[in-house]
Design a protein around this motif. Structure first.
Motif, PDB file in Angstrom:
ATOM      1  N   ILE A   1       8.011   0.321  -6.303  1.00  0.00           N
ATOM      2  CA  ILE A   1       7.685  -0.784  -7.212  1.00  0.00           C
ATOM      3  C   ILE A   1       7.523  -2.091  -6.442  1.00  0.00           C
ATOM      4  CG2 ILE A   1       8.591  -2.224  -9.075  1.00  0.00           C
ATOM      5  CD1 ILE A   1       9.868   0.325 -10.227  1.00  0.00           C
ATOM      6  N   VAL A   2       8.484  -2.386  -5.577  1.00  0.00           N
ATOM      7  CA  VAL A   2       8.428  -3.639  -4.807  1.00  0.00           C
ATOM      8  C   VAL A   2       7.242  -3.627  -3.842  1.00  0.00           C
ATOM      9  CG1 VAL A   2       9.632  -5.043  -3.097  1.00  0.00           C
ATOM     10  CG2 VAL A   2      10.894  -4.063  -5.014  1.00  0.00           C
ATOM     11  N   ALA A   3       7.055  -2.518  -3.135  1.00  0.00           N
ATOM     12  CA  ALA A   3       5.945  -2.432  -2.184  1.00  0.00           C
ATOM     13  C   ALA A   3       4.598  -2.541  -2.891  1.00  0.00           C
ATOM     14  CB  ALA A   3       6.022  -1.111  -1.409  1.00  0.00           C
ATOM     15  N   GLY A   4       4.486  -1.948  -4.078  1.00  0.00           N
ATOM     16  CA  GLY A   4       3.238  -2.038  -4.830  1.00  0.00           C
ATOM     17  C   GLY A   4       2.936  -3.461  -5.256  1.00  0.00           C
ATOM     18  N   CYS A   5       3.954  -4.182  -5.711  1.00  0.00           N
ATOM     19  CA  CYS A   5       3.760  -5.576  -6.131  1.00  0.00           C
ATOM     20  C   CYS A   5       3.375  -6.464  -4.950  1.00  0.00           C
ATOM     21  CB  CYS A   5       5.025  -6.110  -6.796  1.00  0.00           C
ATOM     22  SG  CYS A   5       5.395  -5.381  -8.405  1.00  0.00           S
ATOM     23  N   ILE A   6       4.061  -6.297  -3.823  1.00  0.00           N
ATOM     24  CA  ILE A   6       3.751  -7.104  -2.642  1.00  0.00           C
ATOM     25  C   ILE A   6       2.343  -6.793  -2.130  1.00  0.00           C
ATOM     26  CG2 ILE A   6       4.405  -7.594  -0.263  1.00  0.00           C
ATOM     27  CD1 ILE A   6       6.332  -8.716  -2.306  1.00  0.00           C
ATOM     28  N   THR A   7       1.977  -5.514  -2.118  1.00  0.00           N
ATOM     29  CA  THR A   7       0.630  -5.130  -1.670  1.00  0.00           C
ATOM     30  C   THR A   7      -0.433  -5.733  -2.572  1.00  0.00           C
ATOM     31  OG1 THR A   7       1.480  -3.032  -0.788  1.00  0.00           O
ATOM     32  CG2 THR A   7      -0.888  -3.177  -1.183  1.00  0.00           C
ATOM     33  N   LEU A   8      -0.206  -5.686  -3.881  1.00  0.00           N
ATOM     34  CA  LEU A   8      -1.154  -6.277  -4.821  1.00  0.00           C
ATOM     35  C   LEU A   8      -1.296  -7.780  -4.575  1.00  0.00           C
ATOM     36  CD1 LEU A   8      -2.934  -6.017  -7.371  1.00  0.00           C
ATOM     37  CD2 LEU A   8      -0.881  -6.468  -8.724  1.00  0.00           C
ATOM     38  N   SER A   9      -0.190  -8.455  -4.322  1.00  0.00           N
ATOM     39  CA  SER A   9      -0.240  -9.894  -4.078  1.00  0.00           C
ATOM     40  C   SER A   9      -1.032 -10.217  -2.811  1.00  0.00           C
ATOM     41  CB  SER A   9       1.181 -10.451  -3.959  1.00  0.00           C
ATOM     42  OG  SER A   9       1.897 -10.248  -5.152  1.00  0.00           O
ATOM     43  N   VAL A  10      -0.821  -9.427  -1.771  1.00  0.00           N
ATOM     44  CA  VAL A  10      -1.552  -9.651  -0.517  1.00  0.00           C
ATOM     45  C   VAL A  10      -3.047  -9.432  -0.720  1.00  0.00           C
ATOM     46  CG1 VAL A  10      -1.898  -8.783   1.826  1.00  0.00           C
ATOM     47  CG2 VAL A  10       0.424  -9.088   0.946  1.00  0.00           C
ATOM     48  N   LEU A  11      -3.418  -8.367  -1.437  1.00  0.00           N
ATOM     49  CA  LEU A  11      -4.832  -8.069  -1.663  1.00  0.00           C
ATOM     50  C   LEU A  11      -5.511  -9.151  -2.504  1.00  0.00           C
ATOM     51  CD1 LEU A  11      -4.721  -4.212  -2.316  1.00  0.00           C
ATOM     52  CD2 LEU A  11      -5.581  -5.393  -0.290  1.00  0.00           C
ATOM     53  N   VAL A  12      -4.830  -9.608  -3.562  1.00  0.00           N
ATOM     54  CA  VAL A  12      -5.396 -10.667  -4.396  1.00  0.00           C
ATOM     55  C   VAL A  12      -5.581 -11.942  -3.577  1.00  0.00           C
ATOM     56  CG1 VAL A  12      -4.955 -12.199  -6.346  1.00  0.00           C
ATOM     57  CG2 VAL A  12      -4.535  -9.753  -6.573  1.00  0.00           C
ATOM     58  N   SER A  13      -4.595 -12.271  -2.742  1.00  0.00           N
ATOM     59  CA  SER A  13      -4.678 -13.483  -1.917  1.00  0.00           C
ATOM     60  C   SER A  13      -5.837 -13.397  -0.926  1.00  0.00           C
ATOM     61  CB  SER A  13      -3.356 -13.694  -1.175  1.00  0.00           C
ATOM     62  OG  SER A  13      -2.278 -13.829  -2.086  1.00  0.00           O
TER      63      SER A  13
END
Length: 255
Positions: A154-166
């Motif tokens: 869950i945490v890794a998915g959220c962080i990955t999504l944030s990096v990709l959006v940025s």
């Protein structure tokens, strides 16, 4: 005999004439819905991917609405209120700093880009989830490998999504690198402040809130003291279904 061909021709002429009026009328200014409109270079597969990823905040918002409607948990509502305040903070900062975007897209978007609202939103969401997992869920079956793995996913998915959006906001020239970094930093700071408020100030008064008549009428609940809400709801619903099944079986007439 009725002439259907003539009727089709008249209908087509009517449609064309209406279209011509709408397109040629100088008094009407047509504008796309910029909220969900994301532009990317034609034929650029990576750009299309980043454009789709940029719509993630709308999916998260829809998820919040669904959770609130069907679960009505106070912590979920508090989390959602935090995202709304975070967006309001972004609007205030944009109109205070007044820094332009790297590419002007006419009247499609807000001309200000500092800080990036997408970056601020996704990093607020991810950091809040990180705090929730590390602080609120630390007591949930720490010896279970599956439970720990799910928390990591869950945490890794959220962080990955944030990096990709940025990255996507810079790649598509909606923001500069600085605007995205500042947006992410503001989201990180506000997530820290808001989680501290919810955890230390709001959560202790949740039991008093849910006992109020208005909250009872809206069936709003507090699940803070339940370690694993998903498992609790699963076992409770299964036990209730079995109990009702036995009652129905007992009411059936014997042959």
């Amino acid at each position: 005999m009725y002439n259907y061909f003539l009727d089709d021709v008249i209908m087509e002429d009517t449609i064309l004439s209406v279209s011509d009026v709408l397109l040629n009328n100088g008094d009407i200014e047509w504008q796309p819905l910029a909220l969900t409109l994301v532009e990317y270079p034609k034929g650029d597969i990576l750009g299309k991917f980043f454009a789709l990823i940029s719509l993630a905040p709308f999916g998260i918002g829809a998820g919040f609405v669904a959770l609130i409607l069907f679960r009505r948990d106070l912590h979920t509502i508090a989390f959602f209120i935090g995202t709304l305040i975070n967006e309001l903070l972004n609007i205030i900062l944009k109109h205070t700093i007044c820094e332009a975007r790297p590419i002007a897209r006419g009247h499609l978007y807000n001309e200000y880009g500092m800080p990036s609202s997408h970056a601020q939103f996704v990093w607020f969401f991810s950091i809040y989830v990180l705090y929730f997992v590390l602080i609120r869920l630390h007591h949930i079956n720490n010896n279970s490998i599956i439970s720990a793995l799910w928390r990591m996913v869950i945490v890794a998915g959220c962080i990955t999504l944030s990096v990709l959006v940025s990255i996507g906001r810079v790649y598509l020239h909606y923001h500069t690198t600085t605007q995205v970094i500042v947006g992410g930093f503001v989201g990180f700071l506000f997530a820290s402040v808001w989680f501290a408020l919810v955890h230390r100030v709001f959560t202790p008064i949740f039991p008093q809130l849910v006992s109020m008549k208005l909250f009872e009428m809206l069936m709003i609940r507090d699940t803070t003291l339940i370690p694993n809400v998903l498992w609790f709801e699963y076992t409770t619903s299964r036990q209730e279904a079995r109990a009702r099944g036995r009652k129905l079986a007992a009411l059936k007439p014997t042959q």
